[in-house]
Design a protein around this motif. Structure first.
Motif, short mmCIF file in Angstrom:
data_model
loop_
_atom_site.label_atom_id
_atom_site.label_comp_id
_atom_site.label_asym_id
_atom_site.label_seq_id
_atom_site.Cartn_x
_atom_site.Cartn_y
_atom_site.Cartn_z
N ALA A 160 35.88 38.13 28.39
CA ALA A 160 37.04 37.11 28.76
C ALA A 160 38.07 37.21 27.43
O ALA A 160 39.31 37.48 27.87
CB ALA A 160 36.41 35.90 28.53
N SER A 163 40.12 40.45 27.96
CA SER A 163 41.00 40.34 29.33
C SER A 163 42.40 39.79 28.51
O SER A 163 43.54 39.93 29.05
CB SER A 163 40.40 39.66 30.35
N ALA A 164 41.88 38.48 28.25
CA ALA A 164 43.29 37.85 27.34
C ALA A 164 44.02 38.52 26.56
O ALA A 164 45.25 38.55 26.63
CB ALA A 164 42.77 36.45 26.73
N LEU A 167 46.02 41.07 28.56
CA LEU A 167 47.27 40.42 29.30
C LEU A 167 48.44 40.11 27.92
O LEU A 167 49.51 40.36 28.55
CB LEU A 167 46.63 38.95 29.53
N TYR B 178 45.28 51.54 33.72
CA TYR B 178 44.88 50.08 33.70
C TYR B 178 44.20 49.62 34.94
O TYR B 178 43.32 48.67 34.79
CB TYR B 178 45.93 49.16 33.36
N VAL B 182 40.94 47.46 34.15
CA VAL B 182 40.79 45.91 34.71
C VAL B 182 41.04 45.68 36.10
O VAL B 182 40.69 44.47 36.37
CB VAL B 182 42.15 45.11 34.02
N ALA B 257 37.45 41.81 36.94
CA ALA B 257 36.41 41.09 36.01
C ALA B 257 36.11 39.72 36.43
O ALA B 257 37.17 38.95 37.11
CB ALA B 257 37.18 40.91 34.56
N SER B 301 57.18 37.39 33.13
CA SER B 301 57.29 38.62 32.05
C SER B 301 57.79 39.79 32.99
O SER B 301 57.79 39.53 34.08
CB SER B 301 55.96 39.06 31.60
N PHE B 303 57.00 42.56 33.01
CA PHE B 303 55.76 43.15 33.42
C PHE B 303 54.93 42.49 34.38
O PHE B 303 54.52 41.00 34.26
CB PHE B 303 54.86 43.78 32.36
N GLY B 308 43.17 41.66 37.61
CA GLY B 308 41.84 41.76 36.85
C GLY B 308 42.07 41.07 35.54
O GLY B 308 41.14 40.37 35.03
N LEU B 309 43.34 41.19 34.66
CA LEU B 309 43.40 40.40 33.77
C LEU B 309 43.43 38.87 34.07
O LEU B 309 43.11 38.20 32.89
CB LEU B 309 44.84 40.93 33.05
N ILE B 310 43.88 38.49 35.08
CA ILE B 310 44.17 36.97 35.40
C ILE B 310 42.61 36.41 35.60
O ILE B 310 42.00 35.52 34.91
CB ILE B 310 45.06 36.45 36.57
N GLY B 312 39.98 38.08 34.66
CA GLY B 312 39.15 38.03 33.31
C GLY B 312 39.47 36.74 32.27
O GLY B 312 38.46 36.31 31.43
N ALA B 313 40.47 36.52 31.97
CA ALA B 313 41.10 35.32 31.11
C ALA B 313 40.44 33.93 31.71
O ALA B 313 39.74 33.27 30.93
CB ALA B 313 42.56 35.37 31.04
N GLY B 315 38.00 33.57 33.58
CA GLY B 315 36.61 33.68 33.89
C GLY B 315 35.93 33.09 32.48
O GLY B 315 35.04 32.68 32.63
#
Lengths: 334, 334
Positions: A160, A163-164, A167, B178, B182, B257, B301, B303, B308-310, B312-313, B315
């Motif tokens: 976790a 991932s953050a 990001l 990436y 991710v 993730a 952003s 970017f 997967g980053l969202i 993951g965070a 999660g």
């Protein structure tokens, strides 16, 4: 020479060899005599200037970074295994280094932090937060019944936080540019100045570890025995948490979130010098430093002219050790 | 009681379907060219409510939407299935290395110059290899914490291989690198979508056919055997199904993730009991679609982060809730 003295000597010799290899090997191979000359007598007119630059500007800094980070993580791993009596504890596996690295990236992206002091403060804060989190998880009855699950919880925390981290890095190209290698555990992301500026924190951590050696020996016999011997468990645990934060946080500020260094370092040291923490903790540091340097050198040699970051090589070397530990008799008791 | 459970289940599934429909409408309507729901429906029917609308909806946004839904459903189903048969809420394909194995093998083949079916095949092989390693090294018929921890080690190992492959790859474009680290649904292709859909349908059919065997699996192995079940065989079969679902999802969208990890517990929380595999698939689909909408439209952003980053965070929150709740229940019962 006793078996333990022999083991300790072997570890120190291995570390010295790793240091020399780290100075000599890489995309440009340099023979040992030249390395020593460049490191010790930089004014020697007989030296090739390119060799001089490679050794002094490139390889000495990354070797120092690897030494310090590896030693910090090795000692932190020994402390962690000692206080939790969990033989598969490791600051990387339990998410402490991921916490430190997340705090550093957040600080850079949100506050524009850049001085070594600020980065160290951020890393220590992040390591403290992650340690507190994992300590709270460890106290949960279900995890306390099966300590092996702590590693799974830790790996989920790591995933976790990573991932953050990604990001943040990806939404801020400037930070990404400077820190993408650091976040996979490259020793080249930090200079000699930063390494030396952070070294006192690691020294403080080492002193704390040595002070804790005797209480940890008592804890190894069980909480009741340790209490009976007059040790104050709450204070010992709090102090070793602080030591772990100091050592693992600083190591992460230097070399990024390395996994398995504490696990492998502490087990190697225990194999060679036995379970007494007075010898185990410093030698876990020696073993951790040697492991990180060997991983870094391997990473330079495996895929020339490119490099594989030390953090990646350490993960590949360390994973089989974790599997072997879980399958061994120690693991069966978990 | 059973009738009430069934009604609650239908209510939950209906609610999830409505949520997915609403999110889907948003996904088709939002973007540089914003379309109202009426225009979206018209464009889906091939009418031309606004200039370029049919192409934008059918050619650009619809494939992304369908891929997100199918990949999410496959991951949700894979995770809930593994957690159910191993009887451990921490055992999901993204924790025990199956997803990482698929991803590492996929990248290795790409580096070697493969594409298309070769990559999908390699992802499948990598997932099965990781599962086979965790099964054989974890021992004890894949039950217990050892299987999970061995899986965690395999995940680290596969990530190391992935890191190595990425340094060797000519993936200059950070986006494609990436993708394999991710996970992203930003580059959908109809053949990928067809493959994920086909495997998902096949596995769902198998699971419906084997429903009885899976129900018995909820008891401990001795009880399951007494009820005429074959717990170990079923577990191994279920792990193969999990690997297949994970591999096609990873092959099409990378290792997104925590979707596999979190969908099962969320579904169980909403249903109140049972493995709730179908509900978990719906939760997974809604989660990936929702996270992709956040990634596309809510991140301030230039970017656009991969989905997967969202996940993951986010999660992390589910993980913490799971660790806290997972303990409270047995205590409350006692």
């Amino acid at each position: 020479m006793s078996r333990r003295a022999l083991g300790a000597t072997a570890l120190v010799v291995a570390l010295l060899l790793a240091v020399v290899a780290s100075l000599a090997l890489g995309a440009r191979g340099i023979d040992v005599a030249t390395v020593l000359a460049a490191a010790l007598r930089p004014d020697d007119p007989g030296l090739d200037p390119v060799d001089l630059v490679v050794v002094r500007e490139l390889r000495v800094p990354r070797t120092v970074v690897g030494l310090l980070a590896g030693a910090g993580l090795g000692i932190a791993g020994g402390l962690m295994q000692g206080t939790t009596r969990n033989p598969i504890a490791d600051p990387g596996l339990l998410g402490v280094t991921a916490g430190a690295s997340f705090a550093v990236v957040l600080g850079i992206a949100a506050l524009g932090a850049s001085s070594p002091a600020a980065l160290a403060a951020l890393a220590l804060t992040g390591a403290l937060g992650a340690s507190a989190l994992i300590a709270a998880i460890a106290a949960r009855p279900r995890i306390a019944d099966a300590p092996v699950l702590l590693v799974v919880a830790g790996s989920a925390v790591t995933a976790a936080l990573t991932s953050a981290n990604s990001l943040l890095l990806l939404s801020d190209p400037e930070t990404l540019d400077r820190y993408r290698f650091w976040t996979v555990g490259a020793l080249t992301a930090r200079g000699l100045d930063e390494a030396l500026a952070l070294a006192p924190l690691l020294a403080a951590g080492l002193v704390m570890a040595l002070v804790l050696a005797r209480p940890l020996d008592a804890i190894a016999l069980g909480d009741d025995v340790a209490r009976g011997l007059g040790f104050r468990l709450g204070r010992t645990r709090a102090l070793s948490l602080l030591g772990i934060v100091l050592l693992a946080g600083t190591a992460t500020a230097l070399a990024g979130p390395l996994v398995f260094v504490g696990l492998v370092g502490a087990h190697l040291a225990r194999r060679l010098v036995g379970p007494r923490h007075g010898a185990l903790l410093p030698l876990a540091g020696v073993a951790g430093a040697a492991l990180v340097l060997v991983a870094d050198v391997l990473g330079r040699l495996v895929a020339p002219p490119g490099e594989i970051e030390a953090g990646i090589v350490v993960a590949v070397l360390g994973a089989p050790v974790l599997i072997a530990l879980v399958r061994s008799r120690t693991g069966a008791a978990l | 009681m059973r009738a009430r459970d069934r009604r609650r289940g239908r209510l939950v599934d209906g609610g999830l379907l409505a949520l997915i429909a609403a999110l889907g409408m948003l996904a088709l309507g939002l973007g540089a060219v914003a379309l109202s729901p009426a225009e979206v429906v018209a464009a889906l029917l091939g009418l031309d409510p606004a200039p370029g609308a049919p192409f934008i909806v059918q050619g650009v946004r619809l494939p992304r939407l369908v891929l997100a839904l199918l990949v999410g459903a496959a991951l949700g189903l894979a995770g809930a299935l593994l957690q159910a048969v191993v009887r451990n809420p921490l055992a999901s394909p993204d924790i025990v290395g199956i997803a990482q194995g698929a991803s590492a093998a996929g990248v290795l083949v790409i580096v070697a110059g493969g594409s298309g079916a070769a990559v999908s095949g390699a992802a499948m092989g990598g997932a099965l290899l990781a599962a086979a390693l965790a099964l054989s090294l974890g021992g004890r018929g894949a039950i217990g914490a050892r299987f999970v921890v061995v899986g965690v080690a395999i995940a680290f190992l596969a990530n190391g291989v992935l890191g190595y492959a990425l340094t060797r790859a000519a993936l200059v474009d950070a986006g494609s690198a990436y993708f394999w680290l991710v996970g992203s649904v930003g580059s959908p292709s109809w053949p990928d979508i067809a493959l994920v859909g086909g495997v998902l349908a096949g596995c769902a059919g198998l699971l419906v056919a084997g429903r009885r065997l899976l129900e018995v699996q909820a008891f401990d192995d001795a009880t399951a055997r007494a009820l005429g079940g074959h717990p170990v065989t079923v577990r191994v079969g279920a792990i193969v199904v999990t690997s297949a679902l994970t591999a096609v999802a990873v092959g099409a969208a990378g290792p997104i993730a925590f979707v596999a990890f979190a969908s099962g517990p969320i579904a169980r929380g909403m249903r109140g009991r049972g493995p709730a595999l179908g509900t978990a698939a719906l939760v997974g689909a809604a989660a990936v679609l929702g996270a992709d909408l956040i990634a596309q439209h809510l991140i301030p952003s230039t970017f656009q982060p991969p989905v997967g980053l969202i996940t993951g965070a986010l999660g992390a929150l589910v993980l913490l809730a799971l660790l806290v709740r997972g303990d409270r229940r047995p205590e409350a019962r006692a």
